[in-house]
Design a protein around this motif. Structure first.
Motif, mmCIF file in Angstrom:
data_model
loop_
_atom_site.group_PDB
_atom_site.id
_atom_site.type_symbol
_atom_site.label_atom_id
_atom_site.label_comp_id
_atom_site.label_asym_id
_atom_site.label_seq_id
_atom_site.Cartn_x
_atom_site.Cartn_y
_atom_site.Cartn_z
ATOM 1 N N ARG A 23 75.587 9.864 104.692
ATOM 2 C CA ARG A 23 75.263 10.998 103.313
ATOM 3 C C ARG A 23 75.964 10.144 103.151
ATOM 4 N N GLY A 24 76.231 8.676 103.419
ATOM 5 C CA GLY A 24 77.075 8.276 101.251
ATOM 6 C C GLY A 24 78.298 8.083 102.165
ATOM 7 N N ILE A 25 78.890 7.218 103.082
ATOM 8 C CA ILE A 25 79.904 7.485 103.882
ATOM 9 C C ILE A 25 80.870 6.812 103.316
ATOM 10 N N ASN A 26 82.300 6.100 102.603
ATOM 11 C CA ASN A 26 83.265 5.664 102.571
ATOM 12 C C ASN A 26 84.653 6.028 102.999
ATOM 13 N N LEU A 27 85.147 4.250 103.553
ATOM 14 C CA LEU A 27 86.283 4.188 104.242
ATOM 15 C C LEU A 27 86.922 3.252 103.839
ATOM 16 N N THR A 28 88.075 3.059 103.985
ATOM 17 C CA THR A 28 89.329 1.899 104.322
ATOM 18 C C THR A 28 90.405 2.508 105.388
ATOM 19 N N LEU A 29 90.166 1.137 106.176
ATOM 20 C CA LEU A 29 91.314 0.873 106.581
ATOM 21 C C LEU A 29 92.460 -0.143 106.655
ATOM 22 N N HIS A 30 93.744 0.556 106.661
ATOM 23 C CA HIS A 30 94.194 -0.556 106.161
ATOM 24 C C HIS A 30 95.317 -1.375 107.671
ATOM 25 N N ARG A 31 95.978 -2.277 107.099
ATOM 26 C CA ARG A 31 96.101 -3.059 108.512
ATOM 27 C C ARG A 31 97.043 -2.738 109.201
ATOM 28 N N ASP A 219 78.625 17.551 106.773
ATOM 29 C CA ASP A 219 77.502 17.452 106.097
ATOM 30 C C ASP A 219 77.353 15.495 105.769
ATOM 31 N N GLY A 220 77.750 14.834 106.721
ATOM 32 C CA GLY A 220 77.352 13.181 106.231
ATOM 33 C C GLY A 220 78.710 13.000 105.325
ATOM 34 N N VAL A 221 79.099 13.248 104.430
ATOM 35 C CA VAL A 221 80.334 12.975 103.823
ATOM 36 C C VAL A 221 82.103 12.942 104.148
ATOM 37 N N PHE A 222 82.436 12.825 103.589
ATOM 38 C CA PHE A 222 84.406 13.003 103.455
ATOM 39 C C PHE A 222 84.398 13.843 102.794
ATOM 40 N N VAL A 223 84.598 15.388 103.041
ATOM 41 C CA VAL A 223 85.858 16.441 102.017
ATOM 42 C C VAL A 223 87.051 16.113 101.449
ATOM 43 N N ALA A 224 87.537 15.918 102.974
ATOM 44 C CA ALA A 224 89.316 16.075 101.785
ATOM 45 C C ALA A 224 89.878 14.595 103.047
ATOM 46 N N LEU A 231 97.105 18.257 104.985
ATOM 47 C CA LEU A 231 95.373 19.182 105.412
ATOM 48 C C LEU A 231 95.436 20.497 106.061
ATOM 49 N N SER A 232 96.741 20.488 106.643
ATOM 50 C CA SER A 232 97.114 21.375 107.304
ATOM 51 C C SER A 232 97.422 22.765 106.481
ATOM 52 N N ARG A 233 97.718 22.052 105.194
ATOM 53 C CA ARG A 233 98.241 22.966 104.146
ATOM 54 C C ARG A 233 97.908 23.731 103.383
ATOM 55 N N SER A 234 96.566 22.472 103.914
ATOM 56 C CA SER A 234 95.557 22.975 102.260
ATOM 57 C C SER A 234 95.162 24.242 101.786
ATOM 58 N N SER A 235 94.824 24.037 100.478
ATOM 59 C CA SER A 235 94.876 25.617 99.060
ATOM 60 C C SER A 235 93.009 26.663 100.285
ATOM 61 N N GLU A 236 92.558 24.703 100.351
ATOM 62 C CA GLU A 236 91.434 25.304 101.090
ATOM 63 C C GLU A 236 91.166 25.488 102.833
ATOM 64 N N LYS A 237 91.211 27.071 103.041
ATOM 65 C CA LYS A 237 90.190 27.987 104.404
ATOM 66 C C LYS A 237 89.727 26.844 104.859
ATOM 67 N N GLY A 238 88.691 26.041 104.504
ATOM 68 C CA GLY A 238 87.487 25.736 105.062
ATOM 69 C C GLY A 238 88.642 24.504 105.663
ATOM 70 N N ILE A 239 89.806 23.735 105.444
ATOM 71 C CA ILE A 239 89.789 22.795 105.745
ATOM 72 C C ILE A 239 90.677 23.030 106.384
ATOM 73 N N ARG A 240 91.883 23.677 106.174
ATOM 74 C CA ARG A 240 93.116 24.453 107.095
ATOM 75 C C ARG A 240 92.588 24.510 108.669
ATOM 76 N N ASP A 241 91.643 25.224 108.848
ATOM 77 C CA ASP A 241 90.479 25.771 109.713
ATOM 78 C C ASP A 241 90.802 25.253 110.851
ATOM 79 N N TYR A 242 90.529 23.330 110.713
ATOM 80 C CA TYR A 242 90.551 22.132 111.237
ATOM 81 C C TYR A 242 91.320 22.006 112.082
ATOM 82 N N PHE A 243 93.137 22.587 111.698
ATOM 83 C CA PHE A 243 94.489 23.005 112.131
ATOM 84 C C PHE A 243 94.430 23.415 112.585
#
Ligand SMILES: Nc1ncnc2c1ncn2[C@@H]1O[C@H](COP(=O)(O)OP(=O)(O)OP(=O)(O)O)[C@@H](O)[C@H]1O
Length: 244
Positions: A23-31, A219-224, A231-243
């Protein structure tokens, strides 16, 4: 000097009937960059990578790979892009009826990457050496462990000397030690072949070892977005939980 952008995705949308996956994904990958993508099962990570090589047709958005507009290019240009972007599927997808050597020769023959038999054999050997499995050259897939199959599938991806590798869950189904070895191998391959990679994974050890940056899809977008440390020390628990 700013690093070259090898993949640019802008405002990408994809639905399957009424299921709005992207639902509106934006991404850049560098060499040279290794980018991890995390997110719950079924959230759309594989759909995104399949859109990048146009195995799935997105509904809207832009995708530029190595300077080519993937959604507007013709069949010949798309084939060129697919040669330069190695895709390591979840299951590895080796042909069971072919030996390791034949599995690796297959993409060379299909794309006529090199026309001389001796040259093709040399490529097979060097790719197997890179993944540490030259001695498995005459084995059949049924004789290989799960970790070995992943390595051989990676060797088959390397055979066309890709500039970008898309890894779809490279360590799934492996024990912790073997997963660690595959993650180290991803780092080694980047150094040896100067590749940029997108690594889809749930494996926190893999993102820690193998990625420079991580994006989290919800939900179809990047949130962090950030490094493993961030990210593993993010202040948001919802993000820390991925780690966890
Ligand atoms: N060709 C398709 N037709 C219909 N629905 C599809 C198709 N491909 C994927 N989907 C749906 O899109 C959603 C996202 O799938 P996707 O495979 O990208 O998930 P994922 O995030 O990679 O999950 P996992 O981590 O489990 O591999 C799922 O609900 C899936 O059923």
């Amino acid at each position: 000097m700013e690093q070259e952008k090898v993949i640019i995705v802008k405002d990408l949308y994809k639905s399957f009937l009424d299921k709005h996956v992207l639902r509106g994904i934006n991404l850049t990958l560098h060499r040279g960059e290794n980018l991890g993508i995390m997110g719950k099962s079924g959230i759309g990570k594989s759909v995104l990578t399949k859109c990048i090589v146009r195995l799935i047709e997105p509904d809207a958005g832009e995708i530029n790979v190595l300077g080519t507009n993937v959604l507007r290019c013709n069949e010949a240009e798309l084939n060129e892009i697919r040669k330069k972007v190695g895709y390591l599927f979840q299951g590895g997808a080796l042909y069971d009826s072919m030996s390791v050597r034949e599995n690796l020769l297959f993409p060379i023959r299909r794309t006529q990457f090199v026309d001389k038999k001796r040259e093709a054999e040399k490529l097979v050997e060097s790719s197997l050496r890179s993944v540490g499995l030259l001695d498995a050259i005459d084995k059949m897939p049924s004789e290989l462990s799960g970790g070995m199959k992943k390595r051989i599938a990676l060797a088959r991806t390397l055979i066309l000397r890709p500039e970008i590798i898309l890894y779809d869950e490279p360590t799934t189904g492996l024990d912790a030690v073997t997963s660690g070895e595959i993650s180290e191998l991803i780092v080694k391959i980047r150094e040896e072949y100067n590749t940029a990679s997108i690594i889809i994974t749930h494996d926190t050890k893999c993102v820690k070892i193998a990625t420079d940056n991580i994006k989290i899809m919800q939900d179809g977008v990047f949130v962090a977005e950030g490094t493993y440390e961030e990210l593993s020390r993010s202040s948001e628990k919802g993000i820390r939980d991925y780690f966890m």
